[in-house]
Scaffold this active site. Sequence first.
Site, PDB file in Angstrom:
ATOM      1  N   CYS A   1       2.896  -8.413  10.816  1.00 42.61           N
ATOM      2  CA  CYS A   1       2.295  -9.676  10.390  1.00 42.61           C
ATOM      3  C   CYS A   1       3.283 -10.827  10.358  1.00 42.61           C
ATOM      4  CB  CYS A   1       1.642  -9.497   9.015  1.00 42.61           C
ATOM      5  SG  CYS A   1       0.314  -8.288   9.015  1.00 42.61           S
ATOM      6  N   SER A   2       4.504 -10.589  10.791  1.00 42.77           N
ATOM      7  CA  SER A   2       5.550 -11.613  10.961  1.00 42.77           C
ATOM      8  C   SER A   2       6.126 -12.173   9.677  1.00 42.77           C
ATOM      9  CB  SER A   2       5.049 -12.776  11.832  1.00 42.77           C
ATOM     10  OG  SER A   2       4.894 -12.367  13.168  1.00 42.77           O
ATOM     11  N   GLU A   3       5.819 -11.583   8.517  1.00 44.86           N
ATOM     12  CA  GLU A   3       6.431 -12.125   7.306  1.00 44.86           C
ATOM     13  C   GLU A   3       7.855 -11.611   7.119  1.00 44.86           C
ATOM     14  OE1 GLU A   3       4.046  -8.546   5.641  1.00 44.86           O
ATOM     15  OE2 GLU A   3       3.894 -10.015   7.248  1.00 44.86           O
TER      16      GLU A   3
ATOM     17  N   CYS B   1       6.811  -2.491   5.814  1.00 45.79           N
ATOM     18  CA  CYS B   1       7.276  -3.256   6.971  1.00 45.79           C
ATOM     19  C   CYS B   1       8.553  -2.668   7.546  1.00 45.79           C
ATOM     20  CB  CYS B   1       7.526  -4.703   6.580  1.00 45.79           C
ATOM     21  SG  CYS B   1       6.086  -5.529   5.910  1.00 45.79           S
TER      22      CYS B   1
ATOM     23  N   ASN C   1       8.043  -7.618  11.485  1.00 48.10           N
ATOM     24  CA  ASN C   1       7.012  -6.619  11.223  1.00 48.10           C
ATOM     25  C   ASN C   1       5.686  -7.099  11.839  1.00 48.10           C
ATOM     26  OD1 ASN C   1       6.585  -8.711   9.216  1.00 48.10           O
ATOM     27  ND2 ASN C   1       5.144  -7.279   8.273  1.00 48.10           N
TER      28      ASN C   1
ATOM     29  N   PRO D   1       0.197 -11.086   4.132  1.00 48.38           N
ATOM     30  CA  PRO D   1      -1.241 -11.414   4.145  1.00 48.38           C
ATOM     31  C   PRO D   1      -2.008 -10.922   2.927  1.00 48.38           C
ATOM     32  CG  PRO D   1      -0.545 -10.467   6.243  1.00 48.38           C
ATOM     33  CD  PRO D   1       0.587 -10.262   5.289  1.00 48.38           C
ATOM     34  N   THR D   2      -1.501  -9.900   2.239  1.00 48.32           N
ATOM     35  CA  THR D   2      -2.127  -9.333   1.031  1.00 48.32           C
ATOM     36  C   THR D   2      -3.597  -8.990   1.253  1.00 48.32           C
ATOM     37  OG1 THR D   2      -2.711 -11.490   0.054  1.00 48.32           O
ATOM     38  CG2 THR D   2      -0.559 -10.593  -0.484  1.00 48.32           C
TER      39      THR D   2
ATOM     40  N   THR E   1      -5.413  -5.634   1.555  1.00 53.78           N
ATOM     41  CA  THR E   1      -5.954  -4.646   0.622  1.00 53.78           C
ATOM     42  C   THR E   1      -5.551  -4.945  -0.817  1.00 53.78           C
ATOM     43  OG1 THR E   1      -5.856  -2.995   2.389  1.00 53.78           O
ATOM     44  CG2 THR E   1      -6.128  -2.183   0.137  1.00 53.78           C
TER      45      THR E   1
ATOM     46  N   SER F   1       0.787  -1.235   0.000  1.00 54.85           N
ATOM     47  CA  SER F   1       0.000   0.000   0.000  1.00 54.85           C
ATOM     48  C   SER F   1       0.819   1.285   0.000  1.00 54.85           C
ATOM     49  CB  SER F   1      -0.966   0.002   1.189  1.00 54.85           C
ATOM     50  OG  SER F   1      -1.998  -0.947   1.000  1.00 54.85           O
TER      51      SER F   1
END
Length: 679
Positions: A401-403, A195, A399, A583-584, A586, A144
């Site tokens: 979301c942990s990715e 991130c 970050n 997570p993708t 948006t 985003s």
Amino acid sequence: MATAKAPATSSGLRIPRVFSTDGQNPFDSVTWTTRDAAIRNHTGEAIFEQLGVEFPDTWSPLAVNVVASKYFYGDLGRGNGTPASADAGGGQREYSLRQLVHRVTRTIADWGKAGAYFASEADAETFYDELTWLCTNQVGAFNSPVWFNVGLHAQYGVRDSGGKTISAVDLDTASATFGQIVPVDPYERPQGSACFIISVQDSVDDIWKLMGESARLFKFGSGVGADWSALRSSHEKLSGGGQPSGPVSFMKVQDATGGTIKSGGKTRRAAIMQTLKVWHPDILEFVHAKQDEERKAWALIEEGYDGSFNGPAYGSVAFQNVNQSVRLDDAVMAAARDEQPYALRAVTSGETVETVDARDLLMAIAEGTHVCGDPGAQYEDTIQRWHTCKATGPINSSNPCSEFMFLDDTACNLASLNLRKFVSADGSFDVARYRAAARTFLIAQEILVDRAGYPSDRIAANSHRYRPLGLGFANLGALLMSMGLPYDSDEGRAVAGALMAIEHCEAYACSAEMAAAVGPFQGFAANREPMLDVMRMHRDAVAGIGASCPADLRTAAQECADRMVALGEAHGYRNAQVTVLAPTGTIGFMMDCDTTGVEPDIALVKYKLLAGKGDGLMKIVNGTVGSALAQLGYSDAEAAEIMAFIDANDTIEGAPGLKDAHLPVFDCAFKPHNGTRSI
């Protein structure tokens, strides 16, 4: 079709034309229509509305609404017109996807040209065409902040008589009428990363510095993570003899900051990750913190307070803007297995403060996850084994979301590919186009590193020094269903492993080619051996992909892995990291994905509030079901009968003519109210 390879030379990258057509504007690859974009609440009242927006006719209403509301730049009060970036005076709101995509892809291509990434002017223009085609056709999307910010500010700004930078323009178009042309402060450059991982040390000054950096990141639409284990626990002493309040109390302050500053100036909440290492003496306070707040919200709801996401019940309790994770080490897992005590150690001295029952600790974590989803778990020793830059320091946090997991004070810009876009008419997966798309997006992400803004000197320095990127994919659940494979199956996992290996290894191979053209990342020399060891670990892991995976995917994964290692040994790598699986959320909507990230579908049948019809609901049946039935050998008539049954019953269980052996293909995360099956 042109080859997916883009060989590097000492003078830059050569870009093959794979998706776009030579001589054709990439925007002409679709048919454009004008529509009205609107998002309404449950009463039918428009909370966002922009009339006459322009999008390809294949884009769904949901994708149109999301992109117009989230990413079009400019004040709605200005109406339609030229993009806000088109002139020094501000311009009007964007109203076409063409404007949005061109703003981003033209800027990145021009930056790449200026940075000598491409072998020729023609290669730079081919890159623009390819990237524009991919974004316009929903094959891939950036995170985003890129859509929020890139292309709105160039490298030079205009200062008014008071010395304030009032806008940014391209230097080539500047004239005396604009005023004094000056370099834009690095903090005013477009933030391109979603991130961030930042550090926090055991001092009040450093803690408040973290709060300031967090606030700047939230403002421009990014998330932030930090590990709080360096802060003394409440069981230790301050230098002046007092008792520390411990990290959890300061975590509350960061949570409140996130609740105050909306992400990207929009309506989305800020995203925060807070981690604490399992040996920290305050670990149990941390484990219970969010679930205790959850129970307070329950009590308020019982008393009649609104319990919705943004309602006063949850709005009045702490830790609603954060994700929390415990950094579990191998020692605590072994202690739980062997029913042994586990030592909690003082931050300042390393001495044992107390011992806890390791199984009880893991059960407390599981209880919190059950109650409110937190805390999660991150596996300390596994993370360090796969760390490419061990010589520099450890990975302490992630970050939100942990990715993205990397060194403290680093940033990562993300992009994801829509897996279903690579399925050919015969149902096979087009590996060559997949590899080509991965290369195009990785080059674009790399170009962004030096032109993006960062919230602190430390993050800017490390971003330039290590250049971590996060290319991933979305729509895996829908892809597996369309292939007739259960998400929860060895076959499904084998395909997922092969697709990740292809993307990951192709991205690193591309990174090595960029290293040949413009040099490896600055920290590579010090980390050469540990990084190459990790690359070889990835290559060797490809051999573990299950034999149930289609042979062409396994072969491609091995070819990419071998090439990744060979090129890295020869040239090094331009980036310390290249892939993550985000997570993708948006951008998944932007690409019209049926499923986000690596997740399965939530349910075959979902309900959506019907815009403009008060409390009416629209039923949505997963569009992938038809493709899956065809792949499994059902006729059009049989598939139509099964689809009608799903529409009438909200479940596929009991559908006429459906074989029981095929039910696992359609299992979702949620159990349907008229069925019994779920993953």
